[in-house]
Scaffold this active site. Structure first.
Site, PDB file in Angstrom:
ATOM      1  N   ASP A 154      -0.953   0.961  -6.322  1.00 22.69           N
ATOM      2  CA  ASP A 154      -1.864   1.977  -5.784  1.00 22.69           C
ATOM      3  C   ASP A 154      -3.110   2.282  -6.635  1.00 22.69           C
ATOM      4  OD1 ASP A 154       0.235   2.032  -4.013  1.00 22.69           O
ATOM      5  OD2 ASP A 154       0.671   4.162  -4.208  1.00 22.69           O
TER       6      ASP A 154
ATOM      7  N   ASP B 238      -1.225   2.470  -0.883  1.00 17.92           N
ATOM      8  CA  ASP B 238      -0.798   3.573  -0.053  1.00 17.92           C
ATOM      9  C   ASP B 238      -1.710   3.511   1.178  1.00 17.92           C
ATOM     10  OD1 ASP B 238       1.126   5.668  -0.291  1.00 17.92           O
ATOM     11  OD2 ASP B 238      -0.442   7.136  -0.740  1.00 17.92           O
TER      12      ASP B 238
ATOM     13  N   HIS C  29      -1.983   5.248   4.760  1.00 16.67           N
ATOM     14  CA  HIS C  29      -1.429   6.243   5.675  1.00 16.67           C
ATOM     15  C   HIS C  29      -2.235   6.378   6.972  1.00 16.67           C
ATOM     16  CE1 HIS C  29       1.233   7.448   2.528  1.00 16.67           C
ATOM     17  NE2 HIS C  29       0.358   8.120   1.818  1.00 16.67           N
TER      18      HIS C  29
ATOM     19  N   SER D  61       3.113  13.323   4.866  1.00 18.19           N
ATOM     20  CA  SER D  61       2.971  13.836   3.495  1.00 18.19           C
ATOM     21  C   SER D  61       1.741  14.730   3.335  1.00 18.19           C
ATOM     22  CB  SER D  61       2.889  12.675   2.496  1.00 18.19           C
ATOM     23  OG  SER D  61       1.612  12.050   2.547  1.00 18.19           O
TER      24      SER D  61
ATOM     25  N   HIS E 146      -4.986  11.618   1.978  1.00 23.76           N
ATOM     26  CA  HIS E 146      -5.406  10.599   1.008  1.00 23.76           C
ATOM     27  C   HIS E 146      -5.036   9.227   1.544  1.00 23.76           C
ATOM     28  CE1 HIS E 146      -1.154  11.328   0.153  1.00 23.76           C
ATOM     29  NE2 HIS E 146      -1.113  10.048  -0.205  1.00 23.76           N
TER      30      HIS E 146
ATOM     31  N   LYS F   6       2.090   0.338   2.097  1.00 20.47           N
ATOM     32  CA  LYS F   6       3.256   1.212   2.239  1.00 20.47           C
ATOM     33  C   LYS F   6       2.837   2.583   2.748  1.00 20.47           C
ATOM     34  CE  LYS F   6       3.007   2.718  -2.511  1.00 20.47           C
ATOM     35  NZ  LYS F   6       2.625   4.090  -2.192  1.00 20.47           N
TER      36      LYS F   6
ATOM     37  N   GLU G  97       7.669   9.066   4.536  1.00 17.53           N
ATOM     38  CA  GLU G  97       7.038   8.965   3.220  1.00 17.53           C
ATOM     39  C   GLU G  97       7.551   7.701   2.548  1.00 17.53           C
ATOM     40  OE1 GLU G  97       4.779   8.873   1.280  1.00 17.53           O
ATOM     41  OE2 GLU G  97       4.538  10.891   0.468  1.00 17.53           O
TER      42      GLU G  97
ATOM     43  N   ALA H  52       0.856   6.502  -9.150  1.00 19.25           N
ATOM     44  CA  ALA H  52       0.851   7.439 -10.257  1.00 19.25           C
ATOM     45  C   ALA H  52       2.212   7.398 -10.954  1.00 19.25           C
ATOM     46  CB  ALA H  52       0.576   8.851  -9.728  1.00 19.25           C
TER      47      ALA H  52
ATOM     48  N   CYS I 240       4.550   7.133  -7.349  1.00 17.60           N
ATOM     49  CA  CYS I 240       4.758   5.774  -6.826  1.00 17.60           C
ATOM     50  C   CYS I 240       5.177   4.772  -7.892  1.00 17.60           C
ATOM     51  CB  CYS I 240       3.529   5.321  -6.057  1.00 17.60           C
ATOM     52  SG  CYS I 240       3.360   6.253  -4.518  1.00 17.60           S
TER      53      CYS I 240
HETATM   54  C1  VGL Z   1       1.185   8.677  -4.465  1.00 21.28           C
HETATM   55  C2  VGL Z   1       1.251  10.908  -3.926  1.00 21.28           C
HETATM   56  C3  VGL Z   1       1.139  10.610  -2.598  1.00 21.28           C
HETATM   57  C4  VGL Z   1       1.190   7.635  -5.525  1.00 21.28           C
HETATM   58  C5  VGL Z   1       1.075   8.360  -3.123  1.00 21.28           C
HETATM   59  O1  VGL Z   1       0.639   6.530  -5.294  1.00 21.28           O
HETATM   60  O2  VGL Z   1       1.751   7.898  -6.617  1.00 21.28           O
HETATM   61  N1  VGL Z   1       1.287   9.951  -4.851  1.00 21.28           N
HETATM   62  N2  VGL Z   1       1.056   9.335  -2.196  1.00 21.28           N
HETATM   63 ZN    ZN Z   2       0.531   8.850  -0.220  1.00 20.53          ZN
END
Ligand code: VGL
Ligand code: ZN
Length: 190
Positions: free
Chosen positions: A15, A53, A55, A61, A72, A98, A105, A133, A137
């Site tokens: 990500d 990520d 979405h 989420s 996001h 993903k 989620e 992060a 993730c």
């Molecule tokens: C993530 C919060 C929401 C990540 C993804 O990539 O860590 N964190 N969606």
């Molecule tokens: Zn996300």
């Protein structure tokens, strides 16, 4: 020192997207700092897998849907694009999207994807995990990788955390270590 075996090791980049970098919708402090480290590692690998990520606009989420995050990484937006300075060999690197289903989620790159299958087909035994992060993730991806039977090395200077609560990243690293991951740094690898 950790020596990369190009046949059995894969670099996993989680990500590294605009929305998770400073200025993005869900900015991870210093998220952009992982980019040069990943760029330094990538040329040493034959196998590179990167997650995004990805979405739908009304993802579960997101706050409007009762989730905890601002919108996001909405599919096909600039926020969902990879950081512009990320240099992977995009001819060869494998993309894994993903979190694509509105009502599910998916923090882990293994969740509802074919990542494990693809790694096994490529005869990969060990993953060097990087990206964003640490406390979401990256953590989920590492824990799932271990459960799936892969060895995991987390590259500490190639990850950053959201830190919804201070200490979340340290706790996440602890959890990954207890589950069997090894923590290393760029300078220890090659
Ligand atoms: C993530 C919060 C929401 C990540 C993804 O990539 O860590 N964190 N969606
Ligand atoms: Zn996300």
């Amino acid at each position: 020192m950790i020596k990369i075996n190009p046949e059995k090791d894969a670099l996993v980049v989680v990500d590294v997207q605009n929305d998770f970098c400073p200025g993005g919708a869900l900015a991870v402090p210093e998220g952009n700092r992982v980019v040069p480290v990943i760029n330094g590692l990538a040329p040493h690998f034959k196998h590179v897998f990167y997650t995004q990520d990805w979405h739908p606009a009304s993802h579960i989420s997101f706050k409007e849907q009762g989730g905890i995050w601002p919108p996001h990484c909405v599919a096909d937006t600039k926020g969902a694009a990879l950081h512009p300075n990320l240099r992977l060999d995009f001819e060869k690197a494998v993309q894994v999207k993903k979190g694509v289903e509105p009502d599910k989620e998916a923090y882990s790159g293994f969740q509802r994807t074919d990542l494990a299958e693809r790694l096994r087909k490529a005869n990969i035994k060990r993953l060097m995990v990087t990206g964003l992060a640490t406390d979401y993730c990256v953590k989920s991806t590492v824990l799932d990788a271990l459960k799936a039977g892969f060895k995991v090395i987390v590259v500490k200077d190639a990850i950053r955390g959201v830190e919804v609560k201070p200490g979340d990243s340290a706790a996440a690293l602890d959890e990954m270590t207890r589950a069997g991951a090894r923590v290393s740094r760029f300078s220890d690898i090659i």
